[in-house]
Motif scaffolding. Structure first.
Motif, mmCIF file in Angstrom:
data_model
loop_
_atom_site.group_PDB
_atom_site.id
_atom_site.type_symbol
_atom_site.label_atom_id
_atom_site.label_comp_id
_atom_site.label_asym_id
_atom_site.label_seq_id
_atom_site.Cartn_x
_atom_site.Cartn_y
_atom_site.Cartn_z
ATOM 1 N N GLN A 157 0.792 -1.227 0.000
ATOM 2 C CA GLN A 157 0.000 0.000 0.000
ATOM 3 C C GLN A 157 0.829 1.284 0.000
ATOM 4 N N PRO A 158 1.989 1.367 0.689
ATOM 5 C CA PRO A 158 2.704 2.647 0.672
ATOM 6 C C PRO A 158 3.048 3.137 -0.730
ATOM 7 N N ALA A 159 3.679 2.292 -1.539
ATOM 8 C CA ALA A 159 4.044 2.722 -2.885
ATOM 9 C C ALA A 159 2.808 2.983 -3.740
ATOM 10 N N ILE A 178 -5.839 11.125 2.805
ATOM 11 C CA ILE A 178 -5.363 9.960 2.065
ATOM 12 C C ILE A 178 -5.303 8.775 3.022
ATOM 13 N N GLY A 179 -5.261 7.581 2.456
ATOM 14 C CA GLY A 179 -5.138 6.418 3.333
ATOM 15 C C GLY A 179 -5.422 5.118 2.610
ATOM 16 N N LYS A 180 -5.798 4.122 3.368
ATOM 17 C CA LYS A 180 -6.030 2.773 2.858
ATOM 18 C C LYS A 180 -7.110 2.109 3.691
ATOM 19 N N GLY A 285 -4.666 17.286 4.573
ATOM 20 C CA GLY A 285 -3.448 16.477 4.598
ATOM 21 C C GLY A 285 -3.436 15.394 5.647
ATOM 22 N N VAL A 286 -4.606 14.897 6.024
ATOM 23 C CA VAL A 286 -4.699 13.846 7.046
ATOM 24 C C VAL A 286 -4.486 12.480 6.395
ATOM 25 N N ILE A 287 -3.845 11.586 7.138
ATOM 26 C CA ILE A 287 -3.658 10.203 6.701
ATOM 27 C C ILE A 287 -4.382 9.277 7.665
ATOM 28 N N ASP A 288 -5.032 8.227 7.134
ATOM 29 C CA ASP A 288 -5.876 7.406 8.002
ATOM 30 C C ASP A 288 -6.081 6.022 7.395
ATOM 31 N N GLY A 304 -6.999 -1.709 -0.492
ATOM 32 C CA GLY A 304 -6.554 -0.693 -1.435
ATOM 33 C C GLY A 304 -6.356 0.673 -0.812
ATOM 34 N N VAL A 305 -6.142 1.671 -1.671
ATOM 35 C CA VAL A 305 -5.770 3.007 -1.210
ATOM 36 C C VAL A 305 -6.751 4.044 -1.762
ATOM 37 N N PHE A 306 -6.828 5.184 -1.077
ATOM 38 C CA PHE A 306 -7.793 6.205 -1.479
ATOM 39 C C PHE A 306 -7.240 7.600 -1.212
#
Length: 459
Positions: A157-159, A178-180, A285-288, A304-306
């Motif tokens: 998921q990071p890449a 952003i996040g997964k 700019g939050v990640i979750d 997945g990622v979003f």
């Protein structure tokens, strides 16, 4: 029909893979059978016999396998095009290796492998996110100084999330969050009133009452969380992956343990709206991470990622809503997502990028730290061990906090012991530990971290 691609014409790239016997290693080795320009030259894993059996299952020619005992034997084997099997990198001279894919998941050995590769002018594709959260800043700096590349591996998921963020940013869309999704969906069966996650099933018939967010989304999310409280939804691996992304984007968590809302995919644009608009997010700019809720037969988010963005022109996004895009009810936000992460199946993308220099990821910076907060009071002498599928450590919870060089990174605790008592709720600090692995510790301490803060100033 398999279509050709320009990368098939690339000169052969010889790949060394550590952690070759793991699940990620298998998915990559299986895919390399379809990419003849990428050659699995060196496979490293303590279970050499297990790797040999796996290769046989994949149809690899056993005659081409060799386990050299000396550096000279290693060089001869690589030069002859044979696949080298090693229990560790002791005989590895790096001659003839172009790219290392580091997939041990072990901070001490993974850092050492990566440092050795970079010192010999070998590009590094980092799959071991645990290594990256501890030593990634230092490893990236060493790669830059050596004129080679250090990249997170596509397929995790990071890449994938970094690729999505880059694509969205290039369009000019304004990112809010952003996040997964978590690794495993929550599958609710209205017929039985049960929820199943990764083979564990609990009764939650009242979930039928909050399948829609209704007029009070935050209240609905709170009710859902209560109803599935019997399932373990938070995982160290999730926070580890999001730390890798945060270090390369400047994204920040709203809460140190992340929100983890129980969410249906169609709701993500509403849930990750700003708080003044009824959502969870306190700032841009939050990640979750969210727990994907679906019904039997509905497509999975597949870990997945979003990214949730501001929409701008309402006419454009109402048109896109009509085409099935996920747009918030008030039209102010939209969610763009990739519902997959295909592990080693995607990693050839990064191996090519390492060699060609195309599509490189941002350099990691110490903008956030994956730290360890004591779940209970911990006595002197308490040992720590990274264990389980999600690489977790008993007695401490992973948290994403502001960096402080006095704090111990979560995965630096592996195989260390406490030298002093740590109270429940405290962050574990470096000077609380003994028997810390020296190689990743040195990498962490030389990576330009902020000055240590006095003990008792936990964030």
């Amino acid at each position: 029909m398999i279509h050709s691609h320009a990368v098939r014409d690339h000169v052969p790239v010889r790949v060394a893979l550590t952690g070759a016997g793991g699940g990620y290693g298998r998915t990559l080795l299986a895919q390399l059978q379809h990419t003849p320009e990428l050659i699995p030259a060196v496979l490293i894993d303590p279970d050499v016999d297990g790797v040999r059996r796996m290769l046989a299952e994949l149809g690899h020619d056993a005659i081409s396998l060799v386990a050299p005992a000396t550096g000279e034997e290693f060089r001869d084997a690589v030069a002859s095009g044979r696949t080298v099997l090693l229990a560790d990198a002791a005989p590895l001279g790096w001659d003839g290796v172009d790219v290392l894919v580091e997939a041990t998941g072990h901070v001490s050995s993974g850092t050492a492998y990566a440092e050795d590769a970079l010192a010999h002018g070998v590009h590094v594709v980092m799959v071991s996110k645990e290594v990256d959260t501890v030593a990634g800043v230092a490893l990236a700096a060493k790669a830059e100084a050596a004129g080679v590349r250090y990249l997170p591996g596509d397929g995790d998921q990071p890449a994938n999330l970094l690729r999505l963020v880059d694509w969205i940013s290039a369009t000019g869309l304004e990112i809010v969050a952003i996040g997964k999704s978590g690794e495993y969906d929550l599958v609710f069966d209205p017929g039985t009133g049960t929820v199943t996650q990764a083979g564990v099933t609990i009764d939650a018939p009242a979930l039928a009452e909050v399948l829609d967010l209704g007029d009070e989304p935050l209240a609905a999310l709170s009710r859902r969380a209560d109803l599935v409280a019997g399932l373990k939804r938070r995982a160290a691996a999730d926070l580890c992956e999001m730390t890798v992304v945060a270090m390369r984007t400047g994204a920040v968590p709203d809460e140190e343990s992340l929100h983890y809302p129980v969410a249906r995919v169609a709701e993500l644009a509403d849930i990750y709206a700003k708080r003044q608009d009824g959502g969870l997010v306190s700032r841009d700019g939050v990640i979750d991470v969210f727990s994907a809720l679906r019904l039997p037969g509905e497509a999975s988010f597949a870990g997945g990622v979003f990214a949730v963005v501001r929409t701008g022109d309402p006419v454009t996004w109402e048109m896109l809503r009509g085409k099935g895009h996920v747009v918030s009810r008030d039209g102010r936000y939209a969610c763009l997502y990739w519902p997959y992460h295909a592990m080693g199946v995607e990693t050839p993308l990064t191996i090519h990028a390492a060699v060609t220099g195309a599509g490189t990821a941002p350099r990691p910076r110490p903008t956030v730290l994956l730290a360890a907060r004591a779940a209970t009071a911990l006595a002197p002498g308490t040992p720590f061990r990274v264990a389980g599928h999600h690489h977790e450590i008993d007695g401490v919870a992973p948290v994403m906090v502001a960096p402080d060089a006095g704090l111990a990174p979560y995965y630096l605790l592996g195989d260390a012991r406490l030298r002093r008592r740590v109270e429940a709720g405290e962050l574990v600090r470096l000077d609380d530990l003994e028997n810390v692995a020296p190689v990743p510790l040195a990498a962490y301490l030389t990576a330009g971290r902020p000055a240590p803060q006095p003990k008792g100033t936990d964030q």
